[in-house]
Write a protein that holds these residues in place. Structure first.
Motif, PDB file in Angstrom:
ATOM      1  N   ILE A 172       0.828  -1.210   0.000  1.00  0.00           N
ATOM      2  CA  ILE A 172       0.000   0.000   0.000  1.00  0.00           C
ATOM      3  C   ILE A 172       0.859   1.256   0.000  1.00  0.00           C
ATOM      4  O   ILE A 172       1.775   1.412   0.811  1.00  0.00           O
ATOM      5  N   ILE A 173       0.562   2.155  -0.921  1.00  0.00           N
ATOM      6  CA  ILE A 173       1.141   3.504  -0.955  1.00  0.00           C
ATOM      7  C   ILE A 173      -0.034   4.469  -0.792  1.00  0.00           C
ATOM      8  O   ILE A 173      -0.977   4.435  -1.574  1.00  0.00           O
ATOM      9  N   ALA A 174       0.010   5.279   0.244  1.00  0.00           N
ATOM     10  CA  ALA A 174      -1.132   6.151   0.548  1.00  0.00           C
ATOM     11  C   ALA A 174      -0.752   7.617   0.362  1.00  0.00           C
ATOM     12  O   ALA A 174       0.252   8.083   0.908  1.00  0.00           O
ATOM     13  N   ASP A 175      -1.570   8.341  -0.419  1.00  0.00           N
ATOM     14  CA  ASP A 175      -1.432   9.793  -0.532  1.00  0.00           C
ATOM     15  C   ASP A 175      -2.360  10.441   0.484  1.00  0.00           C
ATOM     16  O   ASP A 175      -3.475   9.964   0.713  1.00  0.00           O
ATOM     17  N   ASP A 176      -1.929  11.557   1.065  1.00  0.00           N
ATOM     18  CA  ASP A 176      -2.732  12.172   2.117  1.00  0.00           C
ATOM     19  C   ASP A 176      -3.845  13.059   1.558  1.00  0.00           C
ATOM     20  O   ASP A 176      -4.958  13.041   2.055  1.00  0.00           O
ATOM     21  N   ALA A 177      -3.548  13.839   0.513  1.00  0.00           N
ATOM     22  CA  ALA A 177      -4.553  14.796   0.031  1.00  0.00           C
ATOM     23  C   ALA A 177      -4.429  14.999  -1.483  1.00  0.00           C
ATOM     24  O   ALA A 177      -4.076  16.084  -1.953  1.00  0.00           O
ATOM     25  N   PRO A 178      -4.740  13.962  -2.278  1.00  0.00           N
ATOM     26  CA  PRO A 178      -4.697  14.132  -3.736  1.00  0.00           C
ATOM     27  C   PRO A 178      -5.810  15.054  -4.210  1.00  0.00           C
ATOM     28  O   PRO A 178      -6.794  15.272  -3.501  1.00  0.00           O
ATOM     29  N   LYS A 179      -5.661  15.589  -5.414  1.00  0.00           N
ATOM     30  CA  LYS A 179      -6.677  16.481  -5.985  1.00  0.00           C
ATOM     31  C   LYS A 179      -7.079  15.971  -7.361  1.00  0.00           C
ATOM     32  O   LYS A 179      -6.247  15.806  -8.246  1.00  0.00           O
ATOM     33  N   THR A 180      -8.376  15.725  -7.531  1.00  0.00           N
ATOM     34  CA  THR A 180      -8.911  15.269  -8.810  1.00  0.00           C
ATOM     35  C   THR A 180     -10.379  15.644  -8.901  1.00  0.00           C
ATOM     36  O   THR A 180     -11.051  15.814  -7.872  1.00  0.00           O
ATOM     37  N   ILE A 181     -10.871  15.781 -10.119  1.00  0.00           N
ATOM     38  CA  ILE A 181     -12.285  16.049 -10.352  1.00  0.00           C
ATOM     39  C   ILE A 181     -13.146  14.896  -9.832  1.00  0.00           C
ATOM     40  O   ILE A 181     -14.316  15.074  -9.489  1.00  0.00           O
ATOM     41  N   ALA A 182     -12.563  13.700  -9.750  1.00  0.00           N
ATOM     42  CA  ALA A 182     -13.273  12.511  -9.272  1.00  0.00           C
ATOM     43  C   ALA A 182     -13.215  12.477  -7.742  1.00  0.00           C
ATOM     44  O   ALA A 182     -12.453  11.719  -7.144  1.00  0.00           O
ATOM     45  N   GLU A 222      -9.649  13.347 -19.843  1.00  0.00           N
ATOM     46  CA  GLU A 222     -10.248  12.096 -20.330  1.00  0.00           C
ATOM     47  C   GLU A 222     -11.483  11.718 -19.498  1.00  0.00           C
ATOM     48  O   GLU A 222     -12.476  11.228 -20.030  1.00  0.00           O
ATOM     49  N   ILE A 223     -11.417  11.970 -18.189  1.00  0.00           N
ATOM     50  CA  ILE A 223     -12.551  11.683 -17.306  1.00  0.00           C
ATOM     51  C   ILE A 223     -13.735  12.582 -17.656  1.00  0.00           C
ATOM     52  O   ILE A 223     -14.883  12.118 -17.765  1.00  0.00           O
ATOM     53  N   ILE A 224     -13.469  13.862 -17.852  1.00  0.00           N
ATOM     54  CA  ILE A 224     -14.543  14.809 -18.187  1.00  0.00           C
ATOM     55  C   ILE A 224     -15.171  14.453 -19.538  1.00  0.00           C
ATOM     56  O   ILE A 224     -16.403  14.472 -19.694  1.00  0.00           O
ATOM     57  N   ASP A 225     -14.338  14.109 -20.526  1.00  0.00           N
ATOM     58  CA  ASP A 225     -14.864  13.727 -21.843  1.00  0.00           C
ATOM     59  C   ASP A 225     -15.764  12.488 -21.730  1.00  0.00           C
ATOM     60  O   ASP A 225     -16.828  12.426 -22.361  1.00  0.00           O
ATOM     61  N   ALA A 226     -15.345  11.510 -20.931  1.00  0.00           N
ATOM     62  CA  ALA A 226     -16.139  10.292 -20.755  1.00  0.00           C
ATOM     63  C   ALA A 226     -17.447  10.591 -20.033  1.00  0.00           C
ATOM     64  O   ALA A 226     -18.500  10.013 -20.354  1.00  0.00           O
ATOM     65  N   MET A 227     -17.387  11.507 -19.083  1.00  0.00           N
ATOM     66  CA  MET A 227     -18.593  11.903 -18.346  1.00  0.00           C
ATOM     67  C   MET A 227     -19.599  12.534 -19.306  1.00  0.00           C
ATOM     68  O   MET A 227     -20.797  12.204 -19.287  1.00  0.00           O
ATOM     69  N   LYS A 228     -19.137  13.414 -20.170  1.00  0.00           N
ATOM     70  CA  LYS A 228     -20.025  14.053 -21.145  1.00  0.00           C
ATOM     71  C   LYS A 228     -20.626  13.023 -22.109  1.00  0.00           C
ATOM     72  O   LYS A 228     -21.811  13.087 -22.433  1.00  0.00           O
ATOM     73  N   LEU A 229     -19.815  12.073 -22.540  1.00  0.00           N
ATOM     74  CA  LEU A 229     -20.297  11.043 -23.463  1.00  0.00           C
ATOM     75  C   LEU A 229     -21.435  10.230 -22.851  1.00  0.00           C
ATOM     76  O   LEU A 229     -22.428   9.926 -23.519  1.00  0.00           O
TER      77      LEU A 229
END
Length: 316
Positions: free
Chosen positions: A220-230, A259-266
């Motif tokens: 396990i590799i844990a990030d404390d505070a990542p930032k993403t639209i998801a 790529e996530i936003i484009d897939a969401m729109k689709l």
């Protein structure tokens, strides 16, 4: 560490069936042509609180004995687990306290409040979330229902894959988003017993790719505070979910924010369903790796549809 069994999943399904929806499967000839695969979308965004997490939350809430239930339940969550636990607690008539990051979408905060959950806000980091939650739980005494690292929750989430296999004539792969790994772990629990030939692919944002890096590193590799639209995929794997991911997941694929936003729109346009950004990550990874999925029957779990309509990612 208790590892939930296939029987736990079957028991969970019997327990929660009166409180959840058997969500439908949607298909799209356009998306099939675009990807070269036959795609089947399991619409967990149609659950009453808007997310698959009502399965695990309901299993935990309705599995409490009456004495435990008197003190209610408590959790920390970026939104959907908080909403679903509040909903299940409301159905049973018990208190629910939740710690949510102050950056959580207003739509998710509103849903928690509508179902009677009491919100305490924290900074958007795993450290802050866990510190403030410890204080809330000490003050209330509620049963801690972890958003994903809980055998009851994983057994509940596994019921989605059971329904999926009953509603389709077999799948080659199932693709679902991964944050902490609750849905993926439940999927692993069910399919490793019921249909071990089905590949399980986890989909993750590039900007919060700790599960991908954990998978490649073997720990396990844990990030404390990542930032993403998801925003539903910001939390790290824990020991219980890592058990399932490390043993049963075929691969973890990632997608960029665009790529996530484009897939969401689709999917909004061609499936005509409201899904949140986290739910669009699987399609984004399929579009990015078409050769991997071409000619296959692919199940995709649309995990949630709680969206702040005033802050859609494609609106400037």
């Amino acid at each position: 560490m208790y590892i939930p069994t296939y029987q736990d999943m079957l028991d969970a399904h019997s327990r929660i069936e009166p409180h959840i929806l058997r969500t439908p499967i949607r298909t799209s000839p356009f998306l099939n042509e675009l990807t070269g695969a036959e795609l089947f979308f399991k619409c967990e965004n149609f659950q009453t609180p808007g997310a698959f997490k009502v399965r695990g939350a309901s299993n935990a809430v309705f599995g409490l004995d009456d004495k435990q239930a008197e003190l209610g339940v408590a959790t920390h969550s970026s939104g959907n687990h908080a909403s679903c636990l509040s909903y299940a607690a409301m159905l049973r008539g018990i208190p629910c306290n939740v710690v949510m990051p102050n950056t959580a979408p207003q739509a998710k905060k509103d849903t928690v409040a509508r179902y009677g959950g009491k919100i305490t806000e924290c900074a958007p980091s795993t450290t802050s979330r866990e510190e403030i939650f410890a204080k809330v739980q000490a003050a209330t005494g509620g049963d801690f229902v972890h958003p994903y690292n809980d055998p009851r929750v994983i057994a509940g989430q596994g019921t989605c894959a059971r329904e999926f296999m009953e509603q389709t004539d077999g799948l080659d792969m199932v693709v679902a988003p991964i944050g902490g790994g609750g849905m993926i772990s439940g999927t692993c629990l069910t399919l490793s017993n019921q249909a071990p030939e089905v590949q399980i692919i986890a989909a993750e944002p590039e900007q919060a790719d700790d599960a991908y890096r954990s998978f490649k590193a073997g720990h396990i590799i844990a990030d404390d505070a990542p930032k993403t639209i998801a925003d539903g995929l910001l939390v790290p794997l824990k020991d219980l979910t890592w058990h399932f991911v490390s043993k049963h997941v075929t691969d973890i694929l990632t997608a960029s924010e665009d790529e996530i936003i484009d897939a969401m729109k689709l999917t909004w346009k061609h499936l005509r369903v409201v899904m949140e950004a986290s739910s669009a990550v699987p399609l984004a990874t399929i579009l990015k790796n078409k050769e991997r999925f071409a000619g296959k029957r692919v199940g995709i779990i649309i995990t949630g549809g709680n969206v702040d309509l005033d802050k859609l990612p494609w609106l400037k």
